[in-house]
Enzyme design. Sequence first.
Site, PDB file in Angstrom:
ATOM      1  N   HIS A  14      23.239   3.518 -26.162  1.00 37.59           N
ATOM      2  CA  HIS A  14      23.239   3.682 -27.620  1.00 37.59           C
ATOM      3  C   HIS A  14      22.506   4.952 -28.046  1.00 37.59           C
ATOM      4  CE1 HIS A  14      19.439   0.931 -28.096  1.00 37.59           C
ATOM      5  NE2 HIS A  14      19.060   2.165 -28.266  1.00 37.59           N
TER       6      HIS A  14
ATOM      7  N   ASP B  61      16.975   5.895 -37.702  1.00 38.81           N
ATOM      8  CA  ASP B  61      17.201   4.467 -37.920  1.00 38.81           C
ATOM      9  C   ASP B  61      15.921   3.745 -38.341  1.00 38.81           C
ATOM     10  OD1 ASP B  61      15.954   4.770 -35.460  1.00 38.81           O
ATOM     11  OD2 ASP B  61      17.674   4.113 -34.291  1.00 38.81           O
TER      12      ASP B  61
ATOM     13  N   ASN C  47      21.718   0.994 -22.693  1.00 40.27           N
ATOM     14  CA  ASN C  47      23.152   0.677 -22.789  1.00 40.27           C
ATOM     15  C   ASN C  47      23.954   1.836 -23.390  1.00 40.27           C
ATOM     16  OD1 ASN C  47      22.450   0.605 -25.472  1.00 40.27           O
ATOM     17  ND2 ASN C  47      23.072  -1.512 -25.840  1.00 40.27           N
TER      18      ASN C  47
ATOM     19  N   GLU D 229      25.342   0.848 -31.261  1.00 40.89           N
ATOM     20  CA  GLU D 229      25.505   0.091 -30.030  1.00 40.89           C
ATOM     21  C   GLU D 229      26.915   0.311 -29.462  1.00 40.89           C
ATOM     22  OE1 GLU D 229      22.976  -1.151 -28.714  1.00 40.89           O
ATOM     23  OE2 GLU D 229      21.889  -2.613 -29.918  1.00 40.89           O
TER      24      GLU D 229
HETATM   25  C1  GLP Z   1      15.666   2.659 -29.584  1.00 48.43           C
HETATM   26  C2  GLP Z   1      15.997   3.675 -30.689  1.00 48.43           C
HETATM   27  C3  GLP Z   1      16.747   4.841 -30.122  1.00 48.43           C
HETATM   28  C4  GLP Z   1      16.033   5.297 -28.860  1.00 48.43           C
HETATM   29  C5  GLP Z   1      16.217   4.274 -27.789  1.00 48.43           C
HETATM   30  C6  GLP Z   1      15.434   4.557 -26.522  1.00 48.43           C
HETATM   31  O1  GLP Z   1      16.336   1.460 -29.729  1.00 48.43           O
HETATM   32  N1  GLP Z   1      16.728   3.147 -31.808  1.00 48.43           N
HETATM   33  O2  GLP Z   1      16.815   5.887 -31.086  1.00 48.43           O
HETATM   34  O3  GLP Z   1      16.584   6.499 -28.406  1.00 48.43           O
HETATM   35  O4  GLP Z   1      15.978   2.967 -28.262  1.00 48.43           O
HETATM   36  O5  GLP Z   1      14.106   4.181 -26.619  1.00 48.43           O
HETATM   37  P1  GLP Z   1      13.016   4.433 -25.500  1.00 48.43           P
HETATM   38  O6  GLP Z   1      12.706   5.892 -25.561  1.00 48.43           O
HETATM   39  O7  GLP Z   1      11.849   3.576 -25.879  1.00 48.43           O
HETATM   40  O8  GLP Z   1      13.630   4.067 -24.195  1.00 48.43           O
END
Ligand code: GLP
Length: 243
Positions: free
Chosen positions: A138, A67, A136, A143
Amino acid sequence: MTPLILTDATEAAAAVADRIVSLVQSKPDAVLGLATGATMEPVYAAVIAAHRAGRVSFSRVSSFNLDEYVALPTEHPGSYRSTMNRLLFEHIDIDPARTHVPDGMANDTDAAAEAYERQILQAGGIDLQLLGIGRNGHIGFNEPGSRLDSRTRRVELHAETLTANRAFFEDGGVPQQAITMGIATILSARSIIVLATGAAKKAAINQALAGFFTPACPASALVGHPDVTWIVDPAAAPDAEAA
Ligand code: GLP
Protein backbone atom coordinates in the site's frame (compact mmCIF):
# COMPACT_ATOMS: atom_id res chain seq x y z
CA MET A 1 13.00 1.97 -12.19
CA THR A 2 16.34 1.00 -10.73
CA PRO A 3 16.38 1.82 -7.02
CA LEU A 4 19.25 3.52 -5.26
CA ILE A 5 20.51 0.91 -2.80
CA LEU A 6 22.30 2.60 0.09
CA THR A 7 24.43 0.94 2.73
CA ASP A 8 21.85 0.94 5.53
CA ALA A 9 18.57 2.46 6.73
CA THR A 10 20.34 5.49 8.23
CA GLU A 11 22.10 6.33 4.98
CA ALA A 12 18.89 5.80 3.02
CA ALA A 13 16.99 8.16 5.32
CA ALA A 14 19.80 10.73 5.08
CA ALA A 15 19.60 10.62 1.28
CA VAL A 16 15.85 11.30 1.40
CA ALA A 17 16.34 14.15 3.88
CA ASP A 18 19.02 15.67 1.60
CA ARG A 19 16.57 15.74 -1.29
CA ILE A 20 13.93 17.46 0.81
CA VAL A 21 16.48 20.02 2.04
CA SER A 22 17.81 20.66 -1.50
CA LEU A 23 14.32 21.21 -2.82
CA VAL A 24 13.44 23.70 -0.08
CA GLN A 25 16.78 25.51 -0.54
CA SER A 26 16.04 25.99 -4.24
CA LYS A 27 12.29 26.58 -3.80
CA PRO A 28 11.62 28.10 -0.34
CA ASP A 29 7.84 27.98 -0.85
CA ALA A 30 7.83 24.33 -1.89
CA VAL A 31 4.76 22.17 -1.28
CA LEU A 32 5.78 18.91 0.38
CA GLY A 33 3.73 15.72 0.51
CA LEU A 34 4.63 13.97 3.77
CA ALA A 35 4.23 10.44 5.10
CA THR A 36 4.13 8.74 8.47
CA GLY A 37 5.43 5.33 9.54
CA ALA A 38 8.53 4.14 11.35
CA THR A 39 10.53 4.33 8.11
CA MET A 40 10.15 8.11 8.04
CA GLU A 41 11.32 8.77 11.60
CA PRO A 42 15.06 8.93 10.74
CA VAL A 43 14.23 11.09 7.70
CA TYR A 44 12.53 13.68 9.88
CA ALA A 45 15.36 13.51 12.44
CA ALA A 46 17.84 14.33 9.65
CA VAL A 47 15.63 17.16 8.35
CA ILE A 48 15.48 18.64 11.87
CA ALA A 49 19.28 18.37 12.16
CA ALA A 50 19.70 20.24 8.85
CA HIS A 51 17.35 22.96 10.07
CA ARG A 52 19.16 23.28 13.41
CA ALA A 53 22.48 23.53 11.56
CA GLY A 54 21.06 26.55 9.73
CA ARG A 55 21.02 24.86 6.34
CA VAL A 56 17.31 25.26 5.61
CA SER A 57 14.23 27.23 6.60
CA PHE A 58 10.68 25.93 6.24
CA SER A 59 9.05 29.29 6.98
CA ARG A 60 7.38 29.47 3.55
CA VAL A 61 6.84 25.73 2.98
CA SER A 62 3.40 24.09 2.90
CA SER A 63 2.82 20.41 3.61
CA PHE A 64 0.11 17.85 2.97
CA ASN A 65 0.20 14.50 4.71
CA LEU A 66 -0.96 11.42 2.88
CA ASP A 67 -3.48 10.12 5.36
CA GLU A 68 -5.12 10.11 8.79
CA TYR A 69 -7.16 7.67 10.85
CA VAL A 70 -10.93 8.20 11.01
CA ALA A 71 -12.57 8.96 14.38
CA LEU A 72 -9.28 9.06 16.29
CA PRO A 73 -9.05 12.30 18.27
CA THR A 74 -6.31 14.56 16.92
CA GLU A 75 -4.70 14.70 20.40
CA HIS A 76 -4.29 10.90 20.49
CA PRO A 77 -0.55 10.13 20.24
CA GLY A 78 -1.30 7.61 17.46
CA SER A 79 -3.05 10.16 15.21
CA TYR A 80 -0.95 11.17 12.24
CA ARG A 81 -1.50 14.85 13.15
CA SER A 82 0.08 14.42 16.58
CA THR A 83 2.77 12.13 15.14
CA MET A 84 3.79 14.79 12.61
CA ASN A 85 3.73 17.54 15.23
CA ARG A 86 5.92 15.45 17.55
CA LEU A 87 8.38 14.12 14.97
CA LEU A 88 8.79 17.14 12.72
CA PHE A 89 6.62 20.24 12.85
CA GLU A 90 7.41 21.25 16.44
CA HIS A 91 11.15 21.18 15.70
CA ILE A 92 11.33 23.27 12.52
CA ASP A 93 10.14 26.76 11.59
CA ILE A 94 7.19 25.66 9.44
CA ASP A 95 3.98 27.70 9.91
CA PRO A 96 1.52 25.28 11.61
CA ALA A 97 -1.29 26.86 9.55
CA ARG A 98 0.42 25.64 6.38
CA THR A 99 0.69 22.01 7.59
CA HIS A 100 -2.24 19.89 6.41
CA VAL A 101 -3.38 16.44 7.48
CA PRO A 102 -6.75 15.00 6.36
CA ASP A 103 -9.49 15.62 8.93
CA GLY A 104 -10.31 12.19 10.29
CA MET A 105 -12.65 13.71 12.89
CA ALA A 106 -14.92 15.41 10.33
CA ASN A 107 -18.62 14.57 10.59
CA ASP A 108 -18.75 14.39 6.82
CA THR A 109 -15.62 12.55 5.68
CA ASP A 110 -16.61 12.80 1.98
CA ALA A 111 -16.73 16.58 2.24
CA ALA A 112 -13.44 16.61 4.17
CA ALA A 113 -11.81 14.49 1.46
CA GLU A 114 -13.05 16.78 -1.31
CA ALA A 115 -11.87 19.82 0.63
CA TYR A 116 -8.40 18.24 0.97
CA GLU A 117 -8.14 17.79 -2.80
CA ARG A 118 -9.13 21.44 -3.28
CA GLN A 119 -6.57 22.64 -0.74
CA ILE A 120 -3.79 20.75 -2.56
CA LEU A 121 -4.83 22.38 -5.85
CA GLN A 122 -5.06 25.82 -4.26
CA ALA A 123 -1.52 25.40 -2.92
CA GLY A 124 -0.37 24.80 -6.51
CA GLY A 125 0.00 21.01 -6.28
CA ILE A 126 2.64 18.94 -4.53
CA ASP A 127 6.26 19.45 -5.60
CA LEU A 128 7.70 16.42 -3.82
CA GLN A 129 5.69 13.54 -2.39
CA LEU A 130 7.43 11.35 0.16
CA LEU A 131 6.16 7.77 0.28
CA GLY A 132 6.76 4.72 2.41
CA ILE A 133 5.31 1.38 1.41
CA GLY A 134 3.17 -1.06 3.36
CA ARG A 135 4.14 -4.71 3.63
CA ASN A 136 1.19 -5.40 1.34
CA GLY A 137 2.32 -2.77 -1.17
CA HIS A 138 0.00 0.00 0.00
CA ILE A 139 0.90 3.65 -0.50
CA GLY A 140 -0.70 6.13 1.86
CA PHE A 141 -3.63 3.95 2.91
CA ASN A 142 -4.45 2.84 -0.64
CA GLU A 143 -4.81 -0.85 0.04
CA PRO A 144 -4.57 -3.60 -2.61
CA GLY A 145 -7.52 -3.25 -5.01
CA SER A 146 -7.43 0.56 -4.97
CA ARG A 147 -8.19 2.16 -8.30
CA LEU A 148 -5.65 4.06 -10.35
CA ASP A 149 -8.08 6.99 -10.61
CA SER A 150 -8.80 7.09 -6.86
CA ARG A 151 -8.74 10.47 -5.12
CA THR A 152 -8.78 11.42 -1.44
CA ARG A 153 -11.47 9.34 0.26
CA ARG A 154 -12.46 7.25 3.26
CA VAL A 155 -11.12 3.67 3.20
CA GLU A 156 -11.27 0.45 5.24
CA LEU A 157 -7.88 -0.81 6.37
CA HIS A 158 -6.88 -4.38 5.57
CA ALA A 159 -6.14 -6.91 8.31
CA GLU A 160 -2.37 -6.95 7.64
CA THR A 161 -2.24 -3.15 7.91
CA LEU A 162 -4.08 -3.24 11.24
CA THR A 163 -1.57 -5.80 12.50
CA ALA A 164 1.45 -3.79 11.28
CA ASN A 165 0.20 -0.51 12.73
CA ARG A 166 -0.97 -1.92 16.09
CA ALA A 167 2.57 -1.30 17.36
CA PHE A 168 1.81 2.45 17.36
CA PHE A 169 -1.15 1.97 19.75
CA GLU A 170 -0.32 1.04 23.34
CA ASP A 171 -3.81 -0.34 23.93
CA GLY A 172 -3.78 -2.20 20.59
CA GLY A 173 -6.90 -0.32 19.50
CA VAL A 174 -5.83 0.70 16.01
CA PRO A 175 -8.64 2.43 14.05
CA GLN A 176 -10.11 0.45 11.16
CA GLN A 177 -10.75 3.32 8.76
CA ALA A 178 -8.73 6.18 7.39
CA ILE A 179 -8.88 9.10 4.97
CA THR A 180 -6.13 8.82 2.39
CA MET A 181 -5.00 10.66 -0.70
CA GLY A 182 -5.87 8.44 -3.66
CA ILE A 183 -3.48 6.88 -6.13
CA ALA A 184 -4.36 9.58 -8.68
CA THR A 185 -3.73 12.26 -6.05
CA ILE A 186 -0.28 10.80 -5.38
CA LEU A 187 0.49 10.52 -9.10
CA SER A 188 -0.34 14.24 -9.51
CA ALA A 189 2.76 15.19 -7.48
CA ARG A 190 5.54 16.62 -9.65
CA SER A 191 8.12 14.28 -8.15
CA ILE A 192 7.98 11.33 -5.79
CA ILE A 193 10.50 9.61 -3.50
CA VAL A 194 9.76 6.16 -2.12
CA LEU A 195 11.77 4.99 0.88
CA ALA A 196 11.71 1.34 1.93
CA THR A 197 13.97 -0.26 4.51
CA GLY A 198 14.06 -3.71 6.11
CA ALA A 199 13.38 -7.22 4.88
CA ALA A 200 9.63 -6.95 5.56
CA LYS A 201 9.36 -4.59 2.55
CA LYS A 202 11.29 -6.70 0.05
CA ALA A 203 8.32 -8.59 -1.42
CA ALA A 204 6.34 -5.38 -1.88
CA ILE A 205 9.33 -3.68 -3.51
CA ASN A 206 9.80 -6.63 -5.87
CA GLN A 207 6.19 -6.35 -7.00
CA ALA A 208 6.24 -2.56 -7.16
CA LEU A 209 9.28 -2.56 -9.45
CA ALA A 210 8.10 -5.35 -11.74
CA GLY A 211 7.39 -2.75 -14.42
CA PHE A 212 3.59 -2.94 -14.76
CA PHE A 213 0.57 -1.91 -12.68
CA THR A 214 -1.21 -4.60 -10.72
CA PRO A 215 -4.05 -3.68 -8.30
CA ALA A 216 -2.59 -6.28 -5.90
CA CYS A 217 0.30 -3.88 -5.28
CA PRO A 218 -0.79 -0.23 -5.23
CA ALA A 219 2.85 0.97 -5.25
CA SER A 220 3.19 -0.57 -8.73
CA ALA A 221 1.03 2.35 -9.96
CA LEU A 222 4.14 4.51 -9.69
CA VAL A 223 5.36 2.90 -12.93
CA GLY A 224 3.15 5.48 -14.65
CA HIS A 225 4.90 8.50 -13.12
CA PRO A 226 7.83 10.21 -14.91
CA ASP A 227 9.82 11.27 -11.82
CA VAL A 228 9.99 8.64 -9.08
CA THR A 229 13.14 7.89 -7.08
CA TRP A 230 13.23 4.62 -5.15
CA ILE A 231 15.63 4.53 -2.20
CA VAL A 232 16.13 1.26 -0.33
CA ASP A 233 18.54 -0.43 2.04
CA PRO A 234 20.10 -3.80 1.14
CA ALA A 235 17.43 -5.74 3.08
CA ALA A 236 14.56 -4.20 1.07
CA ALA A 237 16.41 -4.22 -2.27
CA PRO A 238 14.59 -6.05 -5.05
CA ASP A 239 15.86 -9.28 -6.58
CA ALA A 240 18.17 -8.51 -9.51
CA GLU A 241 15.66 -9.60 -12.14
CA ALA A 242 13.00 -7.24 -10.78
CA ALA A 243 15.28 -4.19 -10.62
C1 GLP B 1 1.33 3.12 7.12
C2 GLP B 1 1.13 4.46 6.38
C3 GLP B 1 1.92 4.47 5.11
C4 GLP B 1 3.33 3.97 5.41
C5 GLP B 1 3.27 2.50 5.72
C6 GLP B 1 4.60 1.92 6.17
O1 GLP B 1 0.18 2.36 7.17
N1 GLP B 1 -0.23 4.80 6.09
O2 GLP B 1 1.95 5.78 4.57
O3 GLP B 1 4.15 4.14 4.30
O4 GLP B 1 2.23 2.19 6.62
O5 GLP B 1 4.86 2.16 7.51
P1 GLP B 1 6.20 1.76 8.25
O6 GLP B 1 7.23 2.73 7.77
O7 GLP B 1 5.91 1.91 9.71
O8 GLP B 1 6.53 0.37 7.83
